[in-house]
Design a protein around this motif. Structure first.
Motif, PDB file in Angstrom:
ATOM      1  N   TYR A 215      12.195 -92.040  21.102  1.00  0.00           N
ATOM      2  CA  TYR A 215      13.750 -92.887  21.359  1.00  0.00           C
ATOM      3  C   TYR A 215      14.670 -92.178  21.728  1.00  0.00           C
ATOM      4  O   TYR A 215      15.569 -92.539  22.256  1.00  0.00           O
ATOM      5  N   MET A 216      14.872 -90.851  20.938  1.00  0.00           N
ATOM      6  CA  MET A 216      15.677 -90.023  21.440  1.00  0.00           C
ATOM      7  C   MET A 216      15.675 -89.383  22.941  1.00  0.00           C
ATOM      8  O   MET A 216      16.787 -89.597  23.601  1.00  0.00           O
ATOM      9  N   ARG A 217      14.405 -89.333  23.312  1.00  0.00           N
ATOM     10  CA  ARG A 217      14.178 -89.093  24.890  1.00  0.00           C
ATOM     11  C   ARG A 217      14.608 -90.123  25.475  1.00  0.00           C
ATOM     12  O   ARG A 217      15.187 -89.967  26.879  1.00  0.00           O
ATOM     13  N   ILE A 218      14.144 -91.306  25.137  1.00  0.00           N
ATOM     14  CA  ILE A 218      14.400 -92.330  26.123  1.00  0.00           C
ATOM     15  C   ILE A 218      16.016 -92.480  26.128  1.00  0.00           C
ATOM     16  O   ILE A 218      16.565 -93.000  27.206  1.00  0.00           O
ATOM     17  N   LEU A 219      16.629 -92.325  25.211  1.00  0.00           N
ATOM     18  CA  LEU A 219      18.149 -92.647  25.280  1.00  0.00           C
ATOM     19  C   LEU A 219      18.950 -91.591  26.281  1.00  0.00           C
ATOM     20  O   LEU A 219      19.718 -91.907  27.014  1.00  0.00           O
ATOM     21  N   LYS A 220      18.211 -90.589  25.996  1.00  0.00           N
ATOM     22  CA  LYS A 220      18.604 -89.586  26.925  1.00  0.00           C
ATOM     23  C   LYS A 220      18.711 -89.871  28.309  1.00  0.00           C
ATOM     24  O   LYS A 220      19.513 -89.645  29.511  1.00  0.00           O
ATOM     25  N   VAL A 221      17.399 -90.381  28.833  1.00  0.00           N
ATOM     26  CA  VAL A 221      17.093 -90.892  30.130  1.00  0.00           C
ATOM     27  C   VAL A 221      18.220 -91.943  30.675  1.00  0.00           C
ATOM     28  O   VAL A 221      18.455 -92.180  31.852  1.00  0.00           O
ATOM     29  N   CYS A 222      18.216 -93.007  29.695  1.00  0.00           N
ATOM     30  CA  CYS A 222      18.968 -93.819  29.786  1.00  0.00           C
ATOM     31  C   CYS A 222      20.487 -93.752  30.068  1.00  0.00           C
ATOM     32  O   CYS A 222      21.045 -94.271  31.137  1.00  0.00           O
ATOM     33  N   PHE A 223      21.135 -92.660  29.281  1.00  0.00           N
ATOM     34  CA  PHE A 223      22.398 -92.493  29.564  1.00  0.00           C
ATOM     35  C   PHE A 223      22.700 -91.832  30.878  1.00  0.00           C
ATOM     36  O   PHE A 223      23.679 -91.682  31.253  1.00  0.00           O
ATOM     37  N   SER A 224      21.552 -91.062  31.177  1.00  0.00           N
ATOM     38  CA  SER A 224      21.709 -90.227  32.764  1.00  0.00           C
ATOM     39  C   SER A 224      21.420 -91.014  33.691  1.00  0.00           C
ATOM     40  O   SER A 224      21.269 -90.563  35.048  1.00  0.00           O
ATOM     41  N   GLY A 225      20.856 -92.143  33.375  1.00  0.00           N
ATOM     42  CA  GLY A 225      20.049 -93.048  34.730  1.00  0.00           C
ATOM     43  C   GLY A 225      20.968 -94.154  35.145  1.00  0.00           C
ATOM     44  O   GLY A 225      22.077 -94.446  34.564  1.00  0.00           O
ATOM     45  N   SER A 226      20.430 -94.933  35.889  1.00  0.00           N
ATOM     46  CA  SER A 226      21.121 -96.208  36.509  1.00  0.00           C
ATOM     47  C   SER A 226      21.329 -97.317  35.625  1.00  0.00           C
ATOM     48  O   SER A 226      20.556 -97.269  34.498  1.00  0.00           O
ATOM     49  N   LYS A 227      22.075 -98.130  35.904  1.00  0.00           N
ATOM     50  CA  LYS A 227      22.310 -99.480  35.217  1.00  0.00           C
ATOM     51  C   LYS A 227      20.881-100.246  34.826  1.00  0.00           C
ATOM     52  O   LYS A 227      20.489-100.673  33.838  1.00  0.00           O
ATOM     53  N   GLN A 228      20.143-100.274  36.003  1.00  0.00           N
ATOM     54  CA  GLN A 228      19.044-100.981  35.959  1.00  0.00           C
ATOM     55  C   GLN A 228      17.868-100.245  35.052  1.00  0.00           C
ATOM     56  O   GLN A 228      17.114-101.021  34.340  1.00  0.00           O
TER      57      GLN A 228
END
Length: 313
Positions: A215-228
């Protein structure tokens, strides 16, 4: 002298006389059990009959739902019988069988949640390789390993405890538990305590560490990714994190109560905390996943509306 189990039965002393209210307790518990069975079976059927839900996330969810039915069946029929009974004794063989069932349920739950977190990590952080990696063969292998590991890891401490020389048969709980039986032993329990400590640490810390890492990795991708991307992550990960928090809380109550003196806590509260992870989790998961996952929610609505239309017509 060869160690052996001196007792042929155990007495559960956490039950107390409530008079005619025991029938009310019986009704409440059986309604709770029926609700657990119906909700979990309903969600299983919805996933199985709809090919659009035959994706890795939902297949892992099926394993989780089957485990809820397995753990509930190891507790609720036994509770119903004990509520109506005036003598709360349990044959030793059945007691150890219940311990195996409930312990393996807890281990499968933690491992299944960790596998589901890894699945979400791969789907969100490596979407291009996801379908190639998460094949039905790998999913079946992961699920089989989870259940096989749980069976093996539970069998060892129970088999060790079964051959202990016991000097009592009183368990101050509403169901059988391995640690209170070890405390009844007159012989050396060093092996039991060491194995129990290692098993508990590995079974809880390793899955939780894997979940936190993913989930740390998922959060990292989410913050650097798009709103979708963020919205997709929130939709699919919220039920999983809520389930993990709920089950971890229940396990904490159980471990704390088994290891520390809680004589100052009211008896009813101690009983509730003792069975929390065996009652709330099987109810929590189908409701949480059924309400939060859009695909399941849409199919459930279609099924309900279709049945209502048939009744009206």
């Amino acid at each position: 002298m060869r160690n052996f189990t001196q007792v042929s039965y155990f007495t559960l002393t956490a039950y107390f006389d409530v008079g005619i209210f025991k029938y009310l307790c019986f009704i409440v518990v059986i309604l709770l059990y029926i609700l657990i069975v119906v909700s979990n079976v309903f969600l299983l059927v919805v996933i199985c009959v709809n090919r659009s839900l035959h994706e890795p996330m939902y297949l892992f969810l099926c394993s989780l739902l089957v485990n809820e039915l397995y753990g509930s069946s190891g507790l609720f029929p036994f509770l119903l019988l004990q509520i109506l009974s005036d003598v709360h004794t349990v044959p030793a063989a059945f007691c150890f069988l219940q311990i195996f069932c409930l312990y393996s349920y807890a281990i499968v739950e933690f491992l299944n949640l960790s596998v589901m977190s890894y699945d979400r990590y791969f789907a969100i952080c490596h979407p291009l390789q996801y379908n190639a990696w998460m094949t039905h063969g790998r999913i079946s292998l992961l699920v089989a390993l989870v259940w096989f590991y749980a069976a093996v890891i539970c069998f060892v401490p129970i088999s060790i405890s079964f051959h202990l020389r016991l000097c009592g048969n009183i368990i101050n709980k509403v169901y059988c538990d391995n640690y209170p039986i070890v405390k009844l032993s007159c012989s050396d329990t060093t092996v039991n305590n060491i194995y129990g400590l290692i098993t508990t640490s590995v079974t809880i810390l390793c899955p939780v560490s894997l979940i936190l890492y993913t989930y740390m990795r998922i959060l990292k991708v989410c913050f650097s990714g798009s709103k979708q991307t963020r919205q997709k992550a929130v939709r699919t990960c919220t039920p999983h994190l809520a389930s993990l928090l709920n089950f971890s809380l229940g396990c904490f109550f159980e471990i704390y109560q088994s290891r520390f003196n809680m004589s100052g806590v009211p008896n009813m509260l101690r009983i509730f905390l003792s069975v929390y992870f065996l009652t709330c989790q099987p109810l929590f998961n189908p409701l949480m996943y059924g309400l939060k996952l859009a695909n399941i929610r849409a199919i459930c609505k279609n099924l309900i509306f279709a049945q209502m239309q048939e009744i009206i017509l």
